[in-house]
Design a protein around this motif. Sequence first.
Motif, short mmCIF file in Angstrom:
data_model
loop_
_atom_site.label_atom_id
_atom_site.label_comp_id
_atom_site.label_asym_id
_atom_site.label_seq_id
_atom_site.Cartn_x
_atom_site.Cartn_y
_atom_site.Cartn_z
N LEU A 514 -11.90 18.97 22.29
CA LEU A 514 -10.93 18.61 21.26
C LEU A 514 -11.61 18.20 19.96
O LEU A 514 -12.74 17.69 19.97
CB LEU A 514 -10.04 17.47 21.75
N PRO A 515 -10.91 18.40 18.83
CA PRO A 515 -11.46 17.96 17.54
C PRO A 515 -11.33 16.45 17.39
O PRO A 515 -10.68 15.77 18.19
CB PRO A 515 -10.56 18.69 16.52
N ALA A 516 -11.95 15.91 16.33
CA ALA A 516 -11.94 14.47 16.08
C ALA A 516 -10.53 14.00 15.74
O ALA A 516 -9.73 14.71 15.14
CB ALA A 516 -12.91 14.13 14.96
N GLU A 517 -10.26 12.74 16.13
CA GLU A 517 -8.97 12.11 15.84
C GLU A 517 -9.09 11.24 14.60
O GLU A 517 -10.09 10.54 14.40
CB GLU A 517 -8.55 11.25 17.02
N THR A 518 -8.07 11.26 13.75
CA THR A 518 -7.98 10.35 12.60
C THR A 518 -6.63 9.65 12.64
O THR A 518 -5.66 10.16 13.22
CB THR A 518 -8.13 11.09 11.27
N SER A 519 -6.56 8.48 12.02
CA SER A 519 -5.29 7.75 11.99
C SER A 519 -5.25 6.85 10.77
O SER A 519 -6.28 6.44 10.24
CB SER A 519 -5.10 6.93 13.26
N LYS A 520 -4.01 6.52 10.34
CA LYS A 520 -3.77 5.58 9.26
C LYS A 520 -2.66 4.63 9.70
O LYS A 520 -1.71 5.04 10.37
CB LYS A 520 -3.36 6.30 7.97
N SER A 521 -2.78 3.38 9.29
CA SER A 521 -1.83 2.36 9.73
C SER A 521 -1.39 1.52 8.54
O SER A 521 -2.16 1.27 7.61
CB SER A 521 -2.47 1.47 10.79
N TYR A 522 -0.11 1.07 8.62
CA TYR A 522 0.46 0.20 7.60
C TYR A 522 1.20 -0.92 8.31
O TYR A 522 1.92 -0.68 9.28
CB TYR A 522 1.41 0.97 6.68
N GLU A 523 1.03 -2.17 7.81
CA GLU A 523 1.58 -3.32 8.52
C GLU A 523 2.01 -4.39 7.53
O GLU A 523 1.35 -4.61 6.51
CB GLU A 523 0.53 -3.87 9.47
N VAL A 524 3.13 -5.06 7.81
CA VAL A 524 3.58 -6.22 7.03
C VAL A 524 3.95 -7.31 8.01
O VAL A 524 4.42 -7.03 9.13
CB VAL A 524 4.78 -5.88 6.13
N GLY A 525 3.74 -8.56 7.61
CA GLY A 525 4.04 -9.64 8.54
C GLY A 525 4.11 -10.99 7.85
O GLY A 525 3.83 -11.13 6.65
N LEU A 526 4.50 -11.98 8.61
CA LEU A 526 4.52 -13.36 8.13
C LEU A 526 4.04 -14.28 9.24
O LEU A 526 4.21 -13.99 10.43
CB LEU A 526 5.91 -13.77 7.66
N LYS A 527 3.44 -15.40 8.84
CA LYS A 527 3.03 -16.44 9.77
C LYS A 527 3.48 -17.78 9.19
O LYS A 527 3.31 -18.03 7.99
CB LYS A 527 1.51 -16.43 9.97
N SER A 528 4.02 -18.62 10.06
CA SER A 528 4.55 -19.89 9.55
C SER A 528 4.31 -21.01 10.54
O SER A 528 4.21 -20.79 11.75
CB SER A 528 6.06 -19.75 9.28
N LYS A 529 4.21 -22.22 10.01
CA LYS A 529 4.14 -23.45 10.79
C LYS A 529 5.18 -24.41 10.24
O LYS A 529 5.38 -24.51 9.02
CB LYS A 529 2.74 -24.08 10.69
N MET A 530 5.83 -25.11 11.14
CA MET A 530 6.83 -26.08 10.76
C MET A 530 6.68 -27.33 11.60
O MET A 530 6.00 -27.31 12.63
CB MET A 530 8.25 -25.50 10.93
N LEU A 531 7.30 -28.40 11.14
CA LEU A 531 7.30 -29.65 11.90
C LEU A 531 5.88 -30.11 12.19
O LEU A 531 5.54 -30.46 13.33
CB LEU A 531 8.10 -29.50 13.20
N ASP A 532 5.05 -30.10 11.14
CA ASP A 532 3.66 -30.55 11.27
C ASP A 532 2.90 -29.82 12.36
O ASP A 532 2.09 -30.40 13.09
CB ASP A 532 3.61 -32.06 11.53
N GLY A 533 3.16 -28.53 12.48
CA GLY A 533 2.43 -27.71 13.43
C GLY A 533 3.03 -27.65 14.81
O GLY A 533 2.52 -26.92 15.67
#
Length: 811
Positions: A514-533
């Motif tokens: 088989l020939p070589a594999e290529t890929s592209k990725s796109y991602e969006v996200g959020l991270k949050s802390k509340m109540l003093d962790g």
Amino acid sequence: MRAFKQLLLCSVGILGVSAPAMVQAQTQPAAEANEATNVIIVTARRRDEDVQDVPAVIDTVTADDISKLNLRDFKEVSTLAPGLQLETNANGIGGNAKMRGVNFDVNASGNNPTVEFYMNDAPITAGVVLQQMYDVGQIEVQRGPQGTLRGRASPSGSITVTARKPDLYSYGGFVDMTANDIGTINFKGAANVPVIEGIAAIRAAGVWDENEGDRVRPVNGNKDPFARTKSGRLSALLTPTDWLRFEGMYQRIDATAHTYDQVASFSEANPNAAQSPLYISTKDRLSIQEDPRDIRQIFDVYNWRAEVSQWGQRLIYQGQHYTQKIHSTDNIDDGNFFAGDINQITNTRSTSESHEIRLQNDERLFGTLDYVVGFFDSRNHPDTHLTNPTPVRLPAAFGGGIATIVQTPIESEGKSHEQSFFGNLTAHFGGFEIAGGVRHIDYRNRGVLTVNGNVLSDRLQHEKKWIYSGSVKYNFSPDLMVYASTGSSWRPGIDVVGDFNITPSALENSFLHLPAETSKSYEVGLKSKMLDGQLRFNLTGYHQKFDNYPYRAPGSGVFYVNTVAVRDSTGAVTGTSKQVANFNFVGAVPVEVNGIEGDVSYTVLTGWDLSASASYSIGKIKNGTVPCNDLNGDGTPDVVTSAPTLAQLQAAVGSDNIASCQVSQRSGFMAPFSATLQSEYSFPVFTGGNAYVRGLMTYYGKSKVDPTNAYDDVGNYALVNLFAGLRADDGAWEIGLYAKNLFDTTKTLTRTTPLSTSYQQLGFAGQFDPVTHRPVLTGPTGANYTSTYTGVTTTAPREFGINIRYAFGSR
């Protein structure tokens, strides 16, 4: 149903929104202490960071998690990381990780996996990691394309395993014992010795585990299944000055197993199928093999590291060398047509070595910049020898037994060499962080397949490729971060081993090289802390596109016309013969993956923690050409319930030997949706000790395993583990009882088409030699037998057990 799954995924966030009212009674000092203890440090970007500050999805499994949930086999890590599936191959040769909607099979996809494994910062084969665990410091599962910060490129993610390091100042150690009601005895422990306080220390650790594997037994009452793992590790740490550090580790794994391939009557799934001589259901955990599959694995791993720190910069050299010695048997009489098993014997010997040197900052340059630059060099030399048996059957007039078994010696040798330069730069501007990285890969590989002394294929690859990564994040506050990232990946073309046809067609070869594999990725996200962790909530969505993704035919594989050599009693080749054979060929196809992942953790009250995580990922082949069974020639994969005759197959495929189809279907065989829920409550019962109750539920949604198999779909199910016991406040001792798969849920996870046996048939027309008066036999010609059983795999059996742990000193 899809809306329900997405609603369930998003409900993880609702827990975080609705929970604050439950903790108003807690004091501020308690909350601040909780925030400090809830910080999880990871090294995903080659420096110590709070996992909440990293713009990527990272699942962490700490030493405490492993102990609390009695995780012994590394594959159990997947119960804490939704969307991750860890498997070892039945023949003992390697293992694989599946994540984010695509598969990986080491037998099909070569040495560069979809998910890369690392041990102490050096890349390593999955087969070394997917063993019994002991004395692990931390495991990090990082999702999405990797490769611009360390090691090798991997499109779906990486899994890093860090062994516990020696303590320079304190003696210590632990002993740990687990026993259960289904034949498992597991002992593990470690001892730490500071040879020169503050300067040099060593740590020794080991495990002894005996169990009955998946508890699949033969119907003939032969030897029971059995597995034993013996492993030891010796680590050393030397810090002669505050700017110089040396680490070294040696680990040996010796694993032995006698296993059986589980079967079930085809009529269990298809009521219209012929009845089996002995009806076997999935719940019976039985096999029609007469002798167990024997596996012996020996791994020797040498890992070393040196660090020099000066002027706010750090120079790191990481090296590793490991060897694999694997012996296994594989019964080719899958349909149990002949008396006794007919085994293919495989011996794999391979050596791998990697070196990486990188320079990075400890102190931020100009108060703004972080960087990592480095060079990576890796060599791999796999060497596999096997004997492929072809049974030749006597005519029915002479009993129909085996006349002879023609053994074909096969050798597969490869040498790969990968070198790369990489760099990553991160800029901090107020609440913004912008990061980007590149890697230049120079890959060389030569693979040679020799069948019966003749070179069947000799392929040389030399490819160069750039990959990149980039991300931007913004902190609205110390407790809320949003991010977007993109990245590319590359994997070399693969040579699939397992088709030993001496006259392969061009189409057949296209599914092997088989020939070589290529890929592209796109991602969006959020991270949050509340109540003093006390409350943390993360959510991300992603899209990834692959070109030339190696999609392996699932289940029982694809039928093809196989030409084999015919030999006389002296072993000399006298001609050739064709037969029907099957193999899991691989097609290079375009794939698109879309998914969403989320997790939340919450300290409800002092002593009561709750966490949940979920993943939905769907990968689809977009009009790709795949190997298939297409006997009617309509271009659509057939639903096959029995092996075709040689004449039927030849009429369908002609000189191509194999059929191909254009498909748009799923690229992964696991459930698109999965989720976990964990909770623990502890409370004091005496001075210096407390009692605890904890639970883990892992949920799997519906899955269509093989799109061409109408009988292997998997319904949704959940597995529940419960734990209860007593422990010291300082962790010095613990006694616990547990139940895994509490409700004894037995689910058929995979089901092949009916098992079959290919062989060569001799003919007899009633003629005798006039001189010797011996019967004149004609042929042989290819023949095939289809049984009434299918191969299945199931969920792990229920187990009740006890765990006792004692620790002292630095642990």
